[in-house]
Design a protein around this motif. Structure first.
Motif, PDB file in Angstrom:
ATOM      1  N   GLY A 174      35.097  46.614   9.006  1.00  0.00           N
ATOM      2  CA  GLY A 174      34.186  47.006   8.901  1.00  0.00           C
ATOM      3  C   GLY A 174      32.787  45.560   8.758  1.00  0.00           C
ATOM      4  O   GLY A 174      32.069  45.586   7.928  1.00  0.00           O
ATOM      5  N   SER A 175      33.781  44.498   8.886  1.00  0.00           N
ATOM      6  CA  SER A 175      33.436  43.110   8.652  1.00  0.00           C
ATOM      7  C   SER A 175      33.187  42.416  10.365  1.00  0.00           C
ATOM      8  O   SER A 175      34.375  42.360   9.774  1.00  0.00           O
TER       9      SER A 175
ATOM     10  N   ASP B  76      36.968  36.683  14.930  1.00  0.00           N
ATOM     11  CA  ASP B  76      38.720  36.227  15.911  1.00  0.00           C
ATOM     12  C   ASP B  76      39.245  37.981  14.595  1.00  0.00           C
ATOM     13  O   ASP B  76      39.791  38.715  15.660  1.00  0.00           O
ATOM     14  N   LYS B  77      38.417  38.116  13.909  1.00  0.00           N
ATOM     15  CA  LYS B  77      39.227  38.741  12.635  1.00  0.00           C
ATOM     16  C   LYS B  77      39.040  40.220  12.907  1.00  0.00           C
ATOM     17  O   LYS B  77      39.670  41.214  12.830  1.00  0.00           O
ATOM     18  N   TYR B  78      38.051  40.381  13.370  1.00  0.00           N
ATOM     19  CA  TYR B  78      37.073  41.152  13.204  1.00  0.00           C
ATOM     20  C   TYR B  78      37.903  42.151  15.333  1.00  0.00           C
ATOM     21  O   TYR B  78      38.248  42.878  15.618  1.00  0.00           O
ATOM     22  N   LYS B  79      37.964  40.922  16.869  1.00  0.00           N
ATOM     23  CA  LYS B  79      38.076  41.449  17.105  1.00  0.00           C
ATOM     24  C   LYS B  79      39.719  41.237  17.152  1.00  0.00           C
ATOM     25  O   LYS B  79      40.120  42.499  17.886  1.00  0.00           O
TER      26      LYS B  79
ATOM     27  N   LEU C  58      43.473  55.958   9.686  1.00  0.00           N
ATOM     28  CA  LEU C  58      42.538  54.709   9.368  1.00  0.00           C
ATOM     29  C   LEU C  58      42.034  54.554   8.538  1.00  0.00           C
ATOM     30  O   LEU C  58      41.074  55.212   7.741  1.00  0.00           O
ATOM     31  N   HIS C  59      41.681  54.189   7.694  1.00  0.00           N
ATOM     32  CA  HIS C  59      40.760  53.762   6.301  1.00  0.00           C
ATOM     33  C   HIS C  59      39.495  52.612   6.929  1.00  0.00           C
ATOM     34  O   HIS C  59      40.079  51.626   8.093  1.00  0.00           O
ATOM     35  N   PRO C  60      38.441  53.014   7.134  1.00  0.00           N
ATOM     36  CA  PRO C  60      37.576  52.626   8.202  1.00  0.00           C
ATOM     37  C   PRO C  60      36.941  51.238   7.846  1.00  0.00           C
ATOM     38  O   PRO C  60      37.131  50.896   8.773  1.00  0.00           O
ATOM     39  N   GLY C  61      37.294  50.960   6.885  1.00  0.00           N
ATOM     40  CA  GLY C  61      36.576  49.591   6.934  1.00  0.00           C
ATOM     41  C   GLY C  61      36.415  48.917   5.335  1.00  0.00           C
ATOM     42  O   GLY C  61      35.708  49.761   4.639  1.00  0.00           O
ATOM     43  N   ASN C  62      36.253  47.737   4.942  1.00  0.00           N
ATOM     44  CA  ASN C  62      35.106  47.376   4.055  1.00  0.00           C
ATOM     45  C   ASN C  62      34.202  46.977   4.091  1.00  0.00           C
ATOM     46  O   ASN C  62      34.532  45.893   5.255  1.00  0.00           O
ATOM     47  N   ALA C  63      32.979  46.916   3.831  1.00  0.00           N
ATOM     48  CA  ALA C  63      31.732  45.939   3.665  1.00  0.00           C
ATOM     49  C   ALA C  63      31.580  44.742   2.624  1.00  0.00           C
ATOM     50  O   ALA C  63      30.834  44.784   2.352  1.00  0.00           O
ATOM     51  N   ILE C  64      31.929  43.635   3.294  1.00  0.00           N
ATOM     52  CA  ILE C  64      32.786  42.395   2.142  1.00  0.00           C
ATOM     53  C   ILE C  64      31.393  41.870   2.395  1.00  0.00           C
ATOM     54  O   ILE C  64      31.170  40.673   3.777  1.00  0.00           O
ATOM     55  N   GLY C  65      30.042  41.692   1.380  1.00  0.00           N
ATOM     56  CA  GLY C  65      29.787  40.903   1.459  1.00  0.00           C
ATOM     57  C   GLY C  65      28.394  41.005   1.970  1.00  0.00           C
ATOM     58  O   GLY C  65      27.217  40.423   3.020  1.00  0.00           O
ATOM     59  N   ILE C  66      28.836  42.711   3.024  1.00  0.00           N
ATOM     60  CA  ILE C  66      26.544  42.772   3.579  1.00  0.00           C
ATOM     61  C   ILE C  66      26.654  44.451   2.816  1.00  0.00           C
ATOM     62  O   ILE C  66      27.784  45.272   2.741  1.00  0.00           O
ATOM     63  N   SER C  67      25.521  45.280   3.241  1.00  0.00           N
ATOM     64  CA  SER C  67      25.289  46.353   2.786  1.00  0.00           C
ATOM     65  C   SER C  67      26.305  47.300   3.280  1.00  0.00           C
ATOM     66  O   SER C  67      27.249  47.021   4.256  1.00  0.00           O
TER      67      SER C  67
ATOM     68  N   GLY D 240      36.170  54.461  -2.626  1.00  0.00           N
ATOM     69  CA  GLY D 240      34.765  54.139  -3.215  1.00  0.00           C
ATOM     70  C   GLY D 240      35.034  52.649  -4.470  1.00  0.00           C
ATOM     71  O   GLY D 240      34.495  52.084  -5.070  1.00  0.00           O
ATOM     72  N   LYS D 241      36.697  52.067  -3.931  1.00  0.00           N
ATOM     73  CA  LYS D 241      37.035  50.804  -4.984  1.00  0.00           C
ATOM     74  C   LYS D 241      35.951  49.900  -3.934  1.00  0.00           C
ATOM     75  O   LYS D 241      36.107  50.110  -2.891  1.00  0.00           O
ATOM     76  N   GLY D 242      35.879  48.772  -4.543  1.00  0.00           N
ATOM     77  CA  GLY D 242      34.867  47.551  -4.010  1.00  0.00           C
ATOM     78  C   GLY D 242      34.113  47.853  -3.155  1.00  0.00           C
ATOM     79  O   GLY D 242      33.698  48.740  -3.089  1.00  0.00           O
ATOM     80  N   THR D 243      34.196  47.554  -2.074  1.00  0.00           N
ATOM     81  CA  THR D 243      33.329  47.481  -0.679  1.00  0.00           C
ATOM     82  C   THR D 243      33.764  48.605   0.686  1.00  0.00           C
ATOM     83  O   THR D 243      33.297  49.007   1.133  1.00  0.00           O
ATOM     84  N   GLU D 244      34.257  49.662  -0.107  1.00  0.00           N
ATOM     85  CA  GLU D 244      35.081  50.827   0.560  1.00  0.00           C
ATOM     86  C   GLU D 244      34.221  51.342   1.066  1.00  0.00           C
ATOM     87  O   GLU D 244      33.381  51.325   0.835  1.00  0.00           O
TER      88      GLU D 244
END
Ligand code: FE
Ligand code: FE
Ligand code: ZN
Length: 304
Positions: free
Chosen positions: A78-79, A84-87, A110-119, A150-154
């Motif tokens: 998600g971020s 490098d981490k995304y890749k 798979l847990h889809p991902g987290n939108a950290i610091g973004i919409s 829906g915990k945090g940025t999930e």
């Protein structure tokens, strides 16, 4: 036949060890991480263990198509903040799919991902982009996106968010959904009306996309966005609602996987933890709640 099991550990015997644990719970399927869920260190798949496991599955009437793998939850599609981490996450998931192929496993949660610091929308777009790179048609195994609390940025905590992702996936046959009962309840879906939930899901995504159900009760209340699993019948969802979901006619061919917590016991001053799955599976089979089952578990395991 009821397709029910729990998460089990992969360990040194790999899929064979996972299968043996599942059989000890009288399960008809199982789910495993191909290593620790909290790290990305992975050993190569042992061919001998895999062949032996496939034999034992045949003998015990377990269809490998119902067996599910779970990706570690520390990768994040998600971020892109750290490219490098995304890749790394993309490469790692792609490798996990290959490992599943080697074992004959056809579904990976798979847990889809987290939108950290973004919409949320940017997060969802990052997930779509990553999934389209991962699902390039070179692997057989399907990815099941898990419904999140829906915990945090999930991302992926509403049917609409999952629809948003799935609509943009090019290789549609390689994507599906894993419904987690604790997560949708904590996410705000009143599943005492499960028909209502399912008909909305069917309209937006299609019930045929459901490849797995995680059966968990919840320690928190409807819409709490907390994600803390409780044992079957002990939480706020309750036994009857869970039975209704497990035996829903539209989910008959879908694997049901328990991810409920181990039972703690400090009786002899040593802290011990016992798996609840054999007992929970039995209650589910009988469709009968045993209000004393946590104590029954402690009593049984004490004998060993
Ligand atoms: Fe999960
Ligand atoms: Fe889950
Ligand atoms: Zn959870």
């Amino acid at each position: 036949m009821l397709i029910i099991g729990s998460h089990v550990s992969f360990g040194t015997k790999q899929i064979l060890g996972a299968l043996e644990e599942a059989l000890s719970y009288k399960a008809t399927t199982f789910m495993f991480y191909t290593g620790a869920p909290t790290n990305t260190i992975r050993k190569s798949i042992n061919n001998e263990m895999t062949i032996k496991a496939q034999e034992v599955m045949l003998e015990n009437n377990i269809d490998i198509k119902n067996v599910v793998c779970h990706a570690p939850y520390i990768v994040n599609l998600g971020s892109k903040k750290d490219p490098d981490k995304y890749k790394f996450s993309i490469d790692f998931i792609r490798n996990e799919l290959k490992r599943c192929d080697e074992m004959g496993i056809t579904k990976m949660v798979l847990h889809p991902g987290n939108a950290i610091g973004i919409s949320k929308e940017e997060g969802l777009n990052n997930i779509v982009e990553a999934l389209n790179l991962i699902l390039d048609g070179t692997t057989n195994c399907q990815i099941l996106l898990e419904t999140m609390a829906g915990k945090g940025t999930e991302c992926g905590c509403t049917t609409d968010e999952l629809k948003y992702i799935i609509d943009k996936i090019e290789k549609k046959e390689q994507i599906g959904v894993c419904i987690d009962t604790c997560h949708i309840f904590d996410g705000g879906y009143d599943i005492t009306d499960f028909n209502g939930y399912l008909s909305e899901f069917d309209e937006k995504i299609g019930v045929d996309k459901i490849g797995c159900v995680h059966v968990n009760d919840s320690k928190n209340t409807l819409g709490s966005h907390k994600d803390r699993h409780a044992n079957i019948g002990i939480g706020n969802i309750g036994f009857d609602t869970l039975i209704n979901i497990i035996y829903h006619e539209k989910l008959e061919k879908v694997s049901k996987i328990l991810e409920t917590p181990y039972i703690g016991d400090t009786d002899d001053s040593k802290e011990r933890l016992y798996p609840p799955y054999k007992y929970e599976i039995e209650m589910i089979r009988k469709k009968e709640f045993n209000s004393n089952f946590l104590n029954d578990i402690r009593e049984e395991y004490k004998k060993y």
